[in-house]
Design a protein around this motif. Structure first.
Motif, PDB file in Angstrom:
ATOM      1  N   GLU A   1       0.824  -1.208   0.000  1.00  0.00           N
ATOM      2  CA  GLU A   1       0.000   0.000   0.000  1.00  0.00           C
ATOM      3  C   GLU A   1       0.862   1.263   0.000  1.00  0.00           C
ATOM      4  N   PHE A   2       2.016   1.208   0.659  1.00  0.00           N
ATOM      5  CA  PHE A   2       2.927   2.351   0.666  1.00  0.00           C
ATOM      6  C   PHE A   2       3.345   2.706  -0.757  1.00  0.00           C
ATOM      7  N   ALA A   3       3.778   1.698  -1.524  1.00  0.00           N
ATOM      8  CA  ALA A   3       4.201   1.948  -2.905  1.00  0.00           C
ATOM      9  C   ALA A   3       3.024   2.340  -3.785  1.00  0.00           C
ATOM     10  N   LEU A   4       1.872   1.703  -3.572  1.00  0.00           N
ATOM     11  CA  LEU A   4       0.683   2.034  -4.353  1.00  0.00           C
ATOM     12  C   LEU A   4       0.301   3.494  -4.147  1.00  0.00           C
ATOM     13  N   ASP A   5       0.304   3.958  -2.904  1.00  0.00           N
ATOM     14  CA  ASP A   5      -0.076   5.340  -2.634  1.00  0.00           C
ATOM     15  C   ASP A   5       0.950   6.323  -3.183  1.00  0.00           C
ATOM     16  N   LEU A   6       2.238   5.975  -3.143  1.00  0.00           N
ATOM     17  CA  LEU A   6       3.251   6.826  -3.761  1.00  0.00           C
ATOM     18  C   LEU A   6       2.975   7.000  -5.251  1.00  0.00           C
ATOM     19  N   LEU A   7       2.660   5.902  -5.916  1.00  0.00           N
ATOM     20  CA  LEU A   7       2.380   5.961  -7.345  1.00  0.00           C
ATOM     21  C   LEU A   7       1.133   6.797  -7.638  1.00  0.00           C
ATOM     22  N   LEU A   8       0.067   6.551  -6.891  1.00  0.00           N
ATOM     23  CA  LEU A   8      -1.175   7.274  -7.149  1.00  0.00           C
ATOM     24  C   LEU A   8      -1.029   8.760  -6.844  1.00  0.00           C
ATOM     25  N   ASP A   9      -0.330   9.102  -5.765  1.00  0.00           N
ATOM     26  CA  ASP A   9      -0.111  10.516  -5.450  1.00  0.00           C
ATOM     27  C   ASP A   9       0.713  11.186  -6.546  1.00  0.00           C
TER      28      ASP A   9
END
Length: 253
Positions: A224-232
């Motif tokens: 989720e950390f990497a997913l949120d970095l990408l989406l942000d």
């Protein structure tokens, strides 16, 4: 008088039943243990009966992938692009955590199966409907990669290569004393040669229950950390009107 059906008579064999049984076997023993013969035994039929529904094991695996991918939730009605993408990706991850063999099989396919193509097409549509240009959508799909389907290729594919304990139990449990000593020595040598890797491996904890596939460094928090970095990051590029023809911040033409 017409004879009554026997109690407990098996349901007729069909493709859906074959795939459900194959998924259950893979969930229980891993996809490597799955064979047409074993599947036939589970279903109480001769192996040749399966070939009316799946012509070979590769097509069986394709069908299993499509069945699993079809279980990914649709986004809630009215969701913005970011919430919709995040929700579907995390749903995909929950599905793959339940079916730990699926990531391996998805990666092994020579091309996307129909359900995967439908899923990816819908994801592209979510970005486009959210106002993304074709250009930014193209790069977003590449950046997301397999994470769109709930799993990711990690830097270290197993804890042993980066484990300063050499893969031994932290409480000292090991297969044999000799084996434990050899592993400890190998771990110490690894830590001495690659101290930053050892420091990182010793300083983090992973939740084995949330790992999708067999990669030890992909727990739910990291995913989720990497997913949120990408989406942000994608959100910022979208707001800036980013285009690959110029640097970030340049207006799309």
């Amino acid at each position: 008088m017409a004879q009554q059906p026997e109690a407990g008579r098996r349901a007729p064999l069909n493709r859906e039943r074959v795939l459900r049984a194959a998924i259950a076997l893979a969930d229980e023993g891993g996809v490597e243990s799955l064979s047409m013969r074993k599947l036939a035994q589970e279903l109480g039929v001769v192996p040749m009966a399966l070939y009316k529904h799946v012509p070979n094991k590769e097509r069986l695996l394709d069908g299993m992938v499509d069945t699993v991918v079809a279980r990914i939730d649709f986004p809630a009605s009215g969701s913005g692009w970011k919430d919709a993408v995040r929700g579907r990706v995390l749903s995909a991850r929950r599905v793959l955590v339940r079916h730990r063999w699926a990531a391996q099989v998805i990666e092994s396919r020579t091309g996307p199966t129909p359900a995967v193509l439908e899923y990816l097409d819908a994801m592209i549509g979510t970005f486009r409907d959210g106002g993304f240009s074709v250009d930014l959508t193209h790069h977003a799909m590449h950046a997301m990669g397999s994470r769109l389907l709930g799993f990711s290729q990690e830097l270290f594919e197993g804890s042993g290569s980066a484990d300063p304990n050499g893969g031994t139990d932290p409480n000292g449990a090991a297969e044999t004393n000799d084996g434990a000593e050899a592993l400890a020595e190998a771990g110490a040598a690894m830590a001495a040669k690659y101290p930053r890797i050892a420091e990182l491996a010793a300083g983090v904890a992973h939740d084995a229950e949330s790992v999708a596939g067999d990669r030890g460094c992909d727990d739910q928090f990291e995913f989720e950390f990497a997913l949120d970095l990408l989406l942000d990051g994608l959100e910022k590029l979208h707001e800036q009107g980013w285009t690959s023809a110029g640097p970030p911040g340049s207006a799309a033409t």
